[in-house]
Write a protein that holds these residues in place. Sequence first.
Motif, short mmCIF file in Angstrom:
data_model
loop_
_atom_site.label_atom_id
_atom_site.label_comp_id
_atom_site.label_asym_id
_atom_site.label_seq_id
_atom_site.Cartn_x
_atom_site.Cartn_y
_atom_site.Cartn_z
N ASP A 260 0.81 -1.21 0.00
CA ASP A 260 0.00 0.00 0.00
C ASP A 260 0.85 1.28 0.00
O ASP A 260 0.31 2.36 0.17
N GLY A 261 2.17 1.15 -0.12
CA GLY A 261 3.02 2.34 -0.18
C GLY A 261 4.12 2.33 0.86
O GLY A 261 4.20 1.42 1.70
N ALA A 262 4.98 3.34 0.81
CA ALA A 262 6.10 3.43 1.75
C ALA A 262 6.57 4.88 1.82
O ALA A 262 6.32 5.67 0.90
N GLU A 263 7.27 5.20 2.91
CA GLU A 263 7.83 6.54 3.05
C GLU A 263 8.88 6.59 4.15
O GLU A 263 8.88 5.76 5.06
N VAL A 264 9.78 7.57 4.03
CA VAL A 264 10.76 7.84 5.08
C VAL A 264 10.01 8.52 6.22
O VAL A 264 9.29 9.49 5.99
N ILE A 265 10.17 8.01 7.43
CA ILE A 265 9.49 8.65 8.56
C ILE A 265 10.48 9.29 9.56
O ILE A 265 10.06 10.04 10.43
N TYR A 266 11.77 8.96 9.40
CA TYR A 266 12.77 9.55 10.30
C TYR A 266 14.14 9.45 9.64
O TYR A 266 14.46 8.44 9.03
N LEU A 267 14.94 10.51 9.77
CA LEU A 267 16.30 10.51 9.23
C LEU A 267 17.16 11.41 10.09
O LEU A 267 16.80 12.56 10.34
N ASP A 268 18.26 10.87 10.58
CA ASP A 268 19.26 11.68 11.27
C ASP A 268 20.64 11.18 10.82
O ASP A 268 20.71 10.26 10.01
N PRO A 269 21.73 11.76 11.31
CA PRO A 269 23.05 11.34 10.82
C PRO A 269 23.38 9.87 11.11
O PRO A 269 24.22 9.29 10.43
N GLU A 270 22.74 9.25 12.09
CA GLU A 270 23.06 7.87 12.44
C GLU A 270 22.14 6.82 11.80
O GLU A 270 22.54 5.69 11.59
N ARG A 271 20.88 7.18 11.54
CA ARG A 271 19.95 6.16 11.08
C ARG A 271 18.77 6.74 10.30
O ARG A 271 18.49 7.93 10.36
N MET A 272 18.07 5.82 9.64
CA MET A 272 16.86 6.16 8.90
C MET A 272 15.78 5.17 9.30
O MET A 272 16.05 3.98 9.48
N ALA A 273 14.55 5.67 9.42
CA ALA A 273 13.39 4.80 9.62
C ALA A 273 12.49 4.94 8.39
O ALA A 273 12.18 6.06 7.97
#
Length: 185
Positions: free
Chosen positions: A121-134
């Motif tokens: 049903d879709g996808a998206e970036v919900i968090y991004l910082d210098p150490e990690r991505m959600a």
Amino acid sequence: MMIRISDYIQAIRERCPSFKGRVAGASAWAVDSLVRVEAPDLPAAYVVLENEQGGEYSINGEYLQNVDVSLAVIVQVANTDNEELRGQGDLEQIDKIRGELFRAILFWSPDPKHLEKLAYDGAEVIYLDPERMAYRFDFKTMYRLDYSDTYQEKLYKSYPDFKENDLELKQDGLSEKIKVLLDQK
């Protein structure tokens, strides 16, 4: 009808080697989101039941209703290059994991008798910082509520059994008494 998140968690643990078993439910995602872990073991995935939405229902003698279900798999990956803050390296990891995740659960149902197979049903970036991505992957499925899921079944079972009934028909001064035999299922 019950959606068991543990079935989806187990399927992803077994079928997605990138996670090395690091797959949990929504409560673990909430804890990890609130408490900043210095060096988390990544990549990791969290399965979340996002929404259940009942559709139109019918009561033609028995209750029938379709229920749409939204599930999310939130994937956390480590930033492989701390100098690169745009998430480009993270997205390369996500691409690999996407393939594993799709092969693990897409068009699969833990209970085919009661649950439709999962659809993307879709996808998206919900968090991004210098150490990690959600990154959140959304899936949907559907199940049907019927007579067996309602109070109606219990109520009907409380009625006494009967196999015949007397019936008197009257019209224009004529009367007819008949006995109706009922078929027992």
